[in-house]
Design an enzyme around this catalytic site. Structure first.
Site, PDB file in Angstrom:
ATOM      1  N   HIS A  60       0.476  -1.194  -0.050  1.00  0.00           N
ATOM      2  CA  HIS A  60      -0.219  -0.380   0.077  1.00  0.00           C
ATOM      3  C   HIS A  60       0.853   1.250   0.019  1.00  0.00           C
ATOM      4  CE1 HIS A  60      -4.002  -2.172   1.009  1.00  0.00           C
ATOM      5  NE2 HIS A  60      -2.892  -3.177   1.858  1.00  0.00           N
TER       6      HIS A  60
HETATM    7  O1  RIB Z   1      -4.339  -0.020   4.876  1.00  0.00           O
HETATM    8  C1  RIB Z   1      -3.169  -0.198   4.342  1.00  0.00           C
HETATM    9  C2  RIB Z   1      -2.702   1.101   5.988  1.00  0.00           C
HETATM   10  O2  RIB Z   1      -2.738  -0.010   6.535  1.00  0.00           O
HETATM   11  C3  RIB Z   1      -0.499   1.303   5.126  1.00  0.00           C
HETATM   12  O3  RIB Z   1      -0.397   2.091   5.642  1.00  0.00           O
HETATM   13  C4  RIB Z   1      -0.266  -0.158   5.811  1.00  0.00           C
HETATM   14  O4  RIB Z   1       0.890  -0.142   6.762  1.00  0.00           O
HETATM   15  C5  RIB Z   1      -1.475  -0.116   7.362  1.00  0.00           C
HETATM   16  O5  RIB Z   1      -0.963   1.214   8.356  1.00  0.00           O
END
Ligand code: RIB
Ligand code: CA
Length: 335
Positions: A260
Protein backbone atom coordinates in the site's frame (compact mmCIF):
# COMPACT_ATOMS: atom_id res chain seq x y z
CA UNK A 1 24.87 20.94 -27.89
CA UNK A 2 22.77 18.99 -25.36
CA UNK A 3 22.41 21.03 -22.16
CA UNK A 4 23.77 19.00 -19.23
CA UNK A 5 21.18 18.98 -16.46
CA UNK A 6 22.91 18.65 -13.11
CA UNK A 7 20.64 17.79 -10.20
CA UNK A 8 22.28 19.60 -7.33
CA UNK A 9 21.19 18.34 -3.91
CA UNK A 10 19.55 21.68 -3.31
CA UNK A 11 17.23 21.07 -6.29
CA UNK A 12 16.03 17.57 -5.37
CA UNK A 13 12.74 17.19 -3.46
CA UNK A 14 12.98 17.26 0.33
CA UNK A 15 10.69 14.87 2.21
CA UNK A 16 9.65 13.90 5.71
CA UNK A 17 8.28 10.35 5.99
CA UNK A 18 5.54 9.87 8.60
CA UNK A 19 5.14 6.15 9.11
CA UNK A 20 3.92 3.26 11.29
CA UNK A 21 6.15 0.33 10.24
CA UNK A 22 4.42 -2.20 9.17
CA UNK A 23 5.70 -4.48 6.51
CA UNK A 24 4.50 -2.35 3.60
CA UNK A 25 5.87 0.79 5.28
CA UNK A 26 9.28 -0.89 5.35
CA UNK A 27 9.23 -1.56 1.60
CA UNK A 28 8.20 2.04 0.94
CA UNK A 29 10.96 3.15 3.31
CA UNK A 30 13.57 1.06 1.46
CA UNK A 31 12.37 2.45 -1.89
CA UNK A 32 12.74 5.99 -0.54
CA UNK A 33 16.25 5.21 0.67
CA UNK A 34 17.16 3.84 -2.76
CA UNK A 35 15.98 7.08 -4.39
CA UNK A 36 17.97 9.07 -1.82
CA UNK A 37 21.10 7.03 -2.57
CA UNK A 38 20.52 7.88 -6.27
CA UNK A 39 20.49 11.59 -5.37
CA UNK A 40 16.83 11.94 -6.39
CA UNK A 41 15.45 12.97 -2.98
CA UNK A 42 16.67 14.29 0.36
CA UNK A 43 15.16 12.71 3.49
CA UNK A 44 14.95 15.56 6.01
CA UNK A 45 13.49 13.55 8.90
CA UNK A 46 11.28 10.60 9.77
CA UNK A 47 8.35 10.74 12.19
CA UNK A 48 6.69 7.63 13.55
CA UNK A 49 3.23 6.99 14.91
CA UNK A 50 1.24 4.29 16.62
CA UNK A 51 -0.85 2.36 14.13
CA UNK A 52 0.09 -1.08 12.93
CA UNK A 53 1.87 -1.54 16.26
CA UNK A 54 2.72 0.69 19.25
CA UNK A 55 4.51 4.02 18.99
CA UNK A 56 7.55 2.53 20.72
CA UNK A 57 7.80 -0.31 18.21
CA UNK A 58 7.28 1.84 15.12
CA UNK A 59 9.97 4.21 16.43
CA UNK A 60 12.41 1.34 16.97
CA UNK A 61 11.72 -0.18 13.52
CA UNK A 62 12.20 3.15 11.77
CA UNK A 63 15.58 3.58 13.48
CA UNK A 64 16.64 0.06 12.49
CA UNK A 65 15.64 0.53 8.84
CA UNK A 66 17.44 3.88 8.63
CA UNK A 67 20.59 2.30 10.10
CA UNK A 68 20.31 -0.64 7.69
CA UNK A 69 20.21 1.79 4.76
CA UNK A 70 23.09 3.91 6.01
CA UNK A 71 20.92 6.85 7.11
CA UNK A 72 21.54 6.63 10.87
CA UNK A 73 22.07 10.41 11.02
CA UNK A 74 18.46 11.23 10.12
CA UNK A 75 16.28 12.35 13.05
CA UNK A 76 13.30 10.19 14.02
CA UNK A 77 10.46 11.92 15.86
CA UNK A 78 8.44 9.70 18.20
CA UNK A 79 4.68 9.29 18.07
CA UNK A 80 2.42 9.58 21.09
CA UNK A 81 2.00 6.53 23.29
CA UNK A 82 -1.53 5.15 23.16
CA UNK A 83 -3.07 2.82 25.72
CA UNK A 84 -5.42 -0.08 25.37
CA UNK A 85 -6.40 -2.02 22.30
CA UNK A 86 -5.58 0.76 19.84
CA UNK A 87 -1.90 0.58 20.64
CA UNK A 88 -1.37 -2.71 18.82
CA UNK A 89 -3.83 -2.77 16.00
CA UNK A 90 -2.46 -4.58 13.00
CA UNK A 91 0.05 -6.92 14.66
CA UNK A 92 -1.98 -9.78 13.16
CA UNK A 93 -0.91 -8.54 9.71
CA UNK A 94 2.59 -7.19 10.38
CA UNK A 95 3.80 -9.25 13.37
CA UNK A 96 4.04 -8.16 17.00
CA UNK A 97 7.04 -5.88 16.23
CA UNK A 98 5.55 -4.58 12.98
CA UNK A 99 8.46 -6.11 11.09
CA UNK A 100 7.28 -9.67 10.61
CA UNK A 101 8.84 -10.59 13.98
CA UNK A 102 12.26 -10.01 12.39
CA UNK A 103 13.38 -6.97 14.41
CA UNK A 104 15.74 -9.16 16.43
CA UNK A 105 17.60 -10.08 13.22
CA UNK A 106 18.78 -6.47 12.85
CA UNK A 107 21.15 -4.57 15.16
CA UNK A 108 19.36 -2.94 18.10
CA UNK A 109 18.63 0.72 17.29
CA UNK A 110 21.20 3.19 18.59
CA UNK A 111 18.43 5.58 19.67
CA UNK A 112 15.85 5.37 22.47
CA UNK A 113 12.17 6.27 22.17
CA UNK A 114 12.33 7.94 25.59
CA UNK A 115 14.96 10.49 24.55
CA UNK A 116 13.64 11.31 21.06
CA UNK A 117 11.81 14.52 20.21
CA UNK A 118 8.05 14.35 19.69
CA UNK A 119 6.97 13.91 16.08
CA UNK A 120 4.77 17.04 16.01
CA UNK A 121 7.70 19.12 17.27
CA UNK A 122 9.96 17.76 14.49
CA UNK A 123 7.28 18.51 11.86
CA UNK A 124 6.69 22.07 13.12
CA UNK A 125 10.41 22.89 13.36
CA UNK A 126 11.27 21.52 9.91
CA UNK A 127 8.28 23.09 8.13
CA UNK A 128 9.08 26.46 9.73
CA UNK A 129 12.75 26.11 8.81
CA UNK A 130 12.04 25.23 5.16
CA UNK A 131 8.63 26.71 4.30
CA UNK A 132 7.26 25.53 0.95
CA UNK A 133 10.11 23.06 0.41
CA UNK A 134 9.23 19.83 2.25
CA UNK A 135 6.83 17.18 0.97
CA UNK A 136 5.16 15.19 3.76
CA UNK A 137 4.70 11.51 2.87
CA UNK A 138 2.10 10.15 5.32
CA UNK A 139 1.81 6.35 5.29
CA UNK A 140 0.26 5.72 8.70
CA UNK A 141 -2.57 7.22 10.76
CA UNK A 142 -2.54 11.04 10.47
CA UNK A 143 -2.17 11.59 14.22
CA UNK A 144 1.19 13.41 14.02
CA UNK A 145 0.16 15.75 11.21
CA UNK A 146 -3.03 16.68 13.03
CA UNK A 147 -1.13 17.22 16.30
CA UNK A 148 1.26 19.59 14.53
CA UNK A 149 -1.66 21.50 12.97
CA UNK A 150 -3.43 21.83 16.33
CA UNK A 151 -0.23 22.99 18.07
CA UNK A 152 0.69 25.40 15.27
CA UNK A 153 -2.42 26.26 13.19
CA UNK A 154 -1.60 26.61 9.48
CA UNK A 155 1.67 24.69 9.74
CA UNK A 156 0.53 22.07 7.21
CA UNK A 157 0.15 24.86 4.64
CA UNK A 158 3.94 25.27 4.90
CA UNK A 159 4.51 21.84 3.39
CA UNK A 160 5.20 21.82 -0.34
CA UNK A 161 2.75 18.91 -0.72
CA UNK A 162 1.13 16.28 1.49
CA UNK A 163 0.89 12.79 -0.02
CA UNK A 164 -1.24 10.33 1.95
CA UNK A 165 -1.80 6.60 1.72
CA UNK A 166 -5.32 6.24 3.05
CA UNK A 167 -9.01 5.95 2.41
CA UNK A 168 -11.26 3.77 0.26
CA UNK A 169 -13.76 5.34 -2.15
CA UNK A 170 -15.16 2.91 -4.72
CA UNK A 171 -13.99 -0.33 -3.08
CA UNK A 172 -14.46 -1.98 0.34
CA UNK A 173 -12.43 -0.91 3.33
CA UNK A 174 -9.84 -3.22 4.88
CA UNK A 175 -10.58 -2.77 8.57
CA UNK A 176 -14.36 -2.36 8.35
CA UNK A 177 -16.62 -2.74 5.28
CA UNK A 178 -16.28 1.00 4.67
CA UNK A 179 -13.01 2.17 6.27
CA UNK A 180 -9.32 1.88 5.42
CA UNK A 181 -6.96 1.35 8.37
CA UNK A 182 -4.94 4.63 8.40
CA UNK A 183 -8.10 6.76 8.36
CA UNK A 184 -10.11 4.45 10.62
CA UNK A 185 -7.37 4.44 13.29
CA UNK A 186 -7.67 8.22 13.85
CA UNK A 187 -10.55 9.73 11.81
CA UNK A 188 -10.52 12.96 13.83
CA UNK A 189 -6.89 13.46 12.78
CA UNK A 190 -7.83 12.73 9.16
CA UNK A 191 -10.56 15.39 9.39
CA UNK A 192 -8.04 17.98 10.62
CA UNK A 193 -5.69 17.18 7.73
CA UNK A 194 -8.51 17.15 5.14
CA UNK A 195 -9.45 20.66 6.31
CA UNK A 196 -5.84 21.94 6.27
CA UNK A 197 -5.29 22.54 2.54
CA UNK A 198 -6.96 22.10 -0.87
CA UNK A 199 -4.28 20.10 -2.75
CA UNK A 200 -3.86 16.94 -0.68
CA UNK A 201 -2.82 13.88 -2.71
CA UNK A 202 -4.52 10.67 -1.62
CA UNK A 203 -3.52 7.11 -2.61
CA UNK A 204 -6.46 4.98 -1.42
CA UNK A 205 -7.20 1.26 -1.44
CA UNK A 206 -8.78 1.85 -4.86
CA UNK A 207 -5.23 1.74 -6.28
CA UNK A 208 -3.18 0.05 -3.53
CA UNK A 209 -5.31 -3.11 -3.53
CA UNK A 210 -3.84 -3.81 -6.98
CA UNK A 211 -0.18 -3.50 -5.84
CA UNK A 212 0.72 -7.12 -5.05
CA UNK A 213 4.43 -7.72 -4.40
CA UNK A 214 4.94 -11.41 -5.19
CA UNK A 215 7.42 -13.92 -3.82
CA UNK A 216 9.13 -13.93 -7.25
CA UNK A 217 9.53 -10.13 -7.22
CA UNK A 218 11.06 -10.23 -3.72
CA UNK A 219 13.41 -12.98 -4.91
CA UNK A 220 14.45 -10.94 -7.96
CA UNK A 221 15.49 -8.08 -5.67
CA UNK A 222 17.29 -10.26 -3.12
CA UNK A 223 19.27 -12.24 -5.71
CA UNK A 224 21.51 -9.20 -6.26
CA UNK A 225 23.28 -10.21 -3.03
CA UNK A 226 21.32 -13.04 -1.38
CA UNK A 227 23.54 -13.28 1.73
CA UNK A 228 23.26 -9.64 2.77
CA UNK A 229 21.17 -8.55 5.78
CA UNK A 230 18.97 -6.51 3.46
CA UNK A 231 18.30 -9.47 1.18
CA UNK A 232 17.42 -11.68 4.13
CA UNK A 233 15.06 -9.03 5.50
CA UNK A 234 13.36 -8.59 2.11
CA UNK A 235 12.84 -12.33 1.62
CA UNK A 236 11.84 -13.18 5.19
CA UNK A 237 9.58 -10.14 5.64
CA UNK A 238 7.91 -10.92 2.31
CA UNK A 239 7.28 -14.51 3.38
CA UNK A 240 5.68 -13.32 6.62
CA UNK A 241 3.52 -10.74 4.84
CA UNK A 242 2.49 -13.23 2.13
CA UNK A 243 1.28 -15.64 4.80
CA UNK A 244 -0.86 -13.03 6.55
CA UNK A 245 -2.09 -11.55 3.25
CA UNK A 246 -3.28 -14.96 2.05
CA UNK A 247 -4.91 -15.81 5.38
CA UNK A 248 -6.78 -12.49 5.24
CA UNK A 249 -7.65 -13.12 1.58
CA UNK A 250 -6.14 -9.82 0.45
CA UNK A 251 -4.50 -11.01 -2.79
CA UNK A 252 -7.07 -13.35 -4.42
CA UNK A 253 -4.86 -16.36 -3.73
CA UNK A 254 -1.75 -14.85 -5.36
CA UNK A 255 1.41 -15.53 -3.28
CA UNK A 256 2.10 -11.90 -2.55
CA UNK A 257 1.14 -8.99 -0.31
CA UNK A 258 -0.08 -5.43 -0.80
CA UNK A 259 2.58 -2.70 -0.72
CA UNK A 260 0.00 0.00 0.00
CA UNK A 261 2.43 2.65 1.25
CA UNK A 262 4.79 2.44 -1.72
CA UNK A 263 2.05 3.98 -3.87
CA UNK A 264 2.94 7.39 -2.40
CA UNK A 265 6.39 7.16 -3.99
CA UNK A 266 4.94 6.35 -7.38
CA UNK A 267 3.03 9.68 -7.19
CA UNK A 268 6.22 11.58 -6.35
CA UNK A 269 8.71 9.88 -8.67
CA UNK A 270 6.66 8.05 -11.31
CA UNK A 271 3.48 10.17 -11.53
CA UNK A 272 2.66 9.00 -15.05
CA UNK A 273 1.61 5.65 -13.57
CA UNK A 274 -1.43 7.15 -11.86
CA UNK A 275 -4.77 8.68 -12.85
CA UNK A 276 -6.12 11.09 -10.23
CA UNK A 277 -9.53 12.72 -9.80
CA UNK A 278 -9.98 16.23 -8.41
CA UNK A 279 -12.36 15.81 -5.48
CA UNK A 280 -13.91 17.14 -2.32
CA UNK A 281 -13.17 14.42 0.25
CA UNK A 282 -14.97 13.95 3.56
CA UNK A 283 -14.31 11.55 6.42
CA UNK A 284 -16.95 10.14 8.78
CA UNK A 285 -15.89 10.55 12.40
CA UNK A 286 -19.04 9.50 14.27
CA UNK A 287 -20.91 6.70 12.43
CA UNK A 288 -21.50 3.53 14.39
CA UNK A 289 -20.91 1.49 11.22
CA UNK A 290 -19.13 4.06 9.05
CA UNK A 291 -16.47 5.60 11.34
CA UNK A 292 -13.38 6.27 9.19
CA UNK A 293 -15.24 6.04 5.87
CA UNK A 294 -13.98 8.45 3.19
CA UNK A 295 -16.36 9.88 0.62
CA UNK A 296 -16.24 11.78 -2.67
CA UNK A 297 -19.46 13.63 -3.58
CA UNK A 298 -20.27 12.59 -7.17
CA UNK A 299 -23.71 14.25 -7.32
CA UNK A 300 -24.19 16.71 -10.19
CA UNK A 301 -24.68 19.83 -8.12
CA UNK A 302 -22.04 22.50 -7.56
CA UNK A 303 -19.53 21.54 -4.89
CA UNK A 304 -17.78 23.25 -2.04
CA UNK A 305 -14.09 23.77 -2.85
CA UNK A 306 -12.26 20.56 -3.62
CA UNK A 307 -9.48 19.63 -1.19
CA UNK A 308 -7.74 16.69 -2.84
CA UNK A 309 -6.47 14.79 -5.84
CA UNK A 310 -7.49 11.14 -5.39
CA UNK A 311 -5.69 8.37 -7.29
CA UNK A 312 -8.16 5.90 -8.76
CA UNK A 313 -6.07 4.03 -11.35
CA UNK A 314 -2.50 2.74 -11.38
CA UNK A 315 -0.39 0.93 -13.98
CA UNK A 316 0.78 -1.85 -11.68
CA UNK A 317 3.08 -3.48 -14.25
CA UNK A 318 5.10 -0.30 -14.72
CA UNK A 319 4.89 0.37 -10.95
CA UNK A 320 6.68 -2.87 -10.11
CA UNK A 321 9.17 -2.48 -12.96
CA UNK A 322 10.47 0.69 -11.29
CA UNK A 323 9.96 -0.55 -7.72
CA UNK A 324 12.04 -3.69 -8.33
CA UNK A 325 14.84 -1.94 -10.25
CA UNK A 326 15.16 0.79 -7.61
CA UNK A 327 15.32 -1.76 -4.79
CA UNK A 328 17.94 -3.71 -6.75
CA UNK A 329 19.98 -0.50 -6.85
CA UNK A 330 19.74 -0.21 -3.06
CA UNK A 331 20.98 -3.78 -2.79
CA UNK A 332 23.89 -2.89 -5.08
CA UNK A 333 24.85 0.24 -3.16
CA UNK A 334 24.67 -1.44 0.25
CA UNK A 335 26.74 -4.50 -0.63
O1 RIB B 1 -4.61 0.24 4.86
C1 RIB B 1 -3.24 0.15 4.59
C2 RIB B 1 -2.45 1.00 5.54
O2 RIB B 1 -2.64 0.53 6.87
C3 RIB B 1 -0.94 0.90 5.30
O3 RIB B 1 -0.34 2.12 5.64
C4 RIB B 1 -0.50 -0.18 6.23
O4 RIB B 1 0.86 -0.01 6.66
C5 RIB B 1 -1.41 0.05 7.41
O5 RIB B 1 -0.84 1.05 8.22
CA1 CA C 1 1.56 2.18 7.09
Amino acid sequence: MKKLVVMSFSSVPKVILDTDPGGDDIFAFLWLQSLAKQGLVEIIAVTTTAGNVSAQKTFSSACQILELGGFAQIEVGRGMTLDGELAENAAHIHGSDGMGNLSNTLPRPAREYETARNADEVLIDQLNALPGEITLIAIGPLTNLAAAEKKSPGILQKAREIVIMGGAFFCPGNVTPQAEFNIWFDPEAAKVVLNSRTDLVILPLDVTRHLILTREMAGAIAQINPHSNLAKLIVNLSEFMIKTALSHRETSGISGFLVHDAATLSYLFYPELLMLRRSKVWVETRGEWTRGQTTIDQRNGAKQRANAWVALQVDQTKFFTSFIEDLKRLMDVLT
